[in-house]
Motif scaffolding. Structure first.
Motif, PDB file in Angstrom:
ATOM      1  N   UNK A  75      50.517 -19.240  78.274  1.00 28.34           N
ATOM      2  CA  UNK A  75      50.157 -20.204  77.086  1.00 28.34           C
ATOM      3  C   UNK A  75      48.756 -21.129  77.485  1.00 28.34           C
ATOM      4  N   UNK A  76      47.752 -20.984  76.267  1.00 32.11           N
ATOM      5  CA  UNK A  76      46.656 -21.713  76.615  1.00 32.11           C
ATOM      6  C   UNK A  76      46.839 -23.324  76.658  1.00 32.11           C
ATOM      7  N   UNK A  77      46.464 -23.928  77.594  1.00 31.54           N
ATOM      8  CA  UNK A  77      46.635 -25.341  77.802  1.00 31.54           C
ATOM      9  C   UNK A  77      45.439 -26.202  77.636  1.00 31.54           C
ATOM     10  N   UNK A  78      44.304 -25.547  77.759  1.00 30.80           N
ATOM     11  CA  UNK A  78      43.001 -25.970  77.764  1.00 30.80           C
ATOM     12  C   UNK A  78      41.696 -25.090  77.655  1.00 30.80           C
ATOM     13  N   UNK A  79      40.814 -25.447  76.996  1.00 30.01           N
ATOM     14  CA  UNK A  79      39.779 -24.578  76.740  1.00 30.01           C
ATOM     15  C   UNK A  79      38.518 -25.197  77.124  1.00 30.01           C
ATOM     16  N   UNK A  80      37.463 -24.576  77.711  1.00 32.31           N
ATOM     17  CA  UNK A  80      36.174 -25.014  77.970  1.00 32.31           C
ATOM     18  C   UNK A  80      35.102 -24.277  77.104  1.00 32.31           C
ATOM     19  N   UNK A  81      33.897 -24.256  77.483  1.00 30.90           N
ATOM     20  CA  UNK A  81      33.166 -23.385  76.612  1.00 30.90           C
ATOM     21  C   UNK A  81      33.176 -21.845  76.709  1.00 30.90           C
ATOM     22  N   UNK A  82      33.563 -21.383  78.044  1.00 32.69           N
ATOM     23  CA  UNK A  82      33.957 -19.976  78.033  1.00 32.69           C
ATOM     24  C   UNK A  82      35.271 -19.702  78.692  1.00 32.69           C
ATOM     25  N   UNK A  83      35.951 -20.769  79.138  1.00 32.62           N
ATOM     26  CA  UNK A  83      37.176 -20.542  80.191  1.00 32.62           C
ATOM     27  C   UNK A  83      38.064 -21.130  79.293  1.00 32.62           C
TER      28      UNK A  83
END
Length: 161
Positions: A75-83
């Motif tokens: 499950x996605x729990x955080x996004x950065x610019x490309x991460x």
């Protein structure tokens, strides 16, 4: 890019070839499954090819046995610019009973890359629920802790030179 998907669950049966010398599923097999679920989650969210940048805090809570039905959820729990920070939970059960129990948990950081292998942007994930906010805040805290550990490790390496 199509619709983003934040969560993916892979399901399969643990096979005899996955067993270690102790008769339980090998930790390396579990780590492979974790990487597969992290990729599926990251690719589903970003719509792009993704590579593993970090896997950490792997906690093997309970063993998995041959014949267990295994569910690996990313499950996605955080996004950065490309991460993308992906929380992974591995659960297993006897398929006749299907009483899932947590066996493994960790965080994997995936990076979306373009055709030349260079990082490329991903859609921002914005938490909507209180639980999502806690997960995002936890990911940020872990990110800061990894930075401190990295700095300490670098100082240690410099000392050894």
């Amino acid at each position: 890019m199509g619709k983003t998907k934040r969560e993916v669950t892979l399901r399969f049966l643990a096979e005899p070839g996955d067993v270690n010398f102790g008769g339980k599923v090998h930790g390396g097999a579990v780590m492979k499954w974790i990487d597969l679920a992290a990729y599926a989650s990251a690719a589903g969210w970003s719509g792009k090819y993704c590579i593993t940048a970090y896997a950490g805090g792997i906690r093997f809570v309970e063993p998995i046995f041959v014949g267990n039905l295994v569910e690996v959820t990313g499950k996605v729990i955080y996004t950065g610019k490309s991460s993308m920070h992906i929380a992974i939970d591995v659960q297993a059960s006897d398929p006749k009973e299907q009483n899932n129990r947590l066996t493994t948990h960790c965080i994997v950081i995936m990076v979306a890359v373009d055709g030349n292998g260079k990082p490329t942007s991903v859609p921002e994930w914005v938490p909507e629920t209180e639980e999502d906010i806690k997960l995002r805040d936890s990911a940020i805290k872990l990110m800061n802790m990894r930075k401190e550990i990295g700095e300490e490790m670098e100082a240690h390496v410099q000392y050894l030179k």
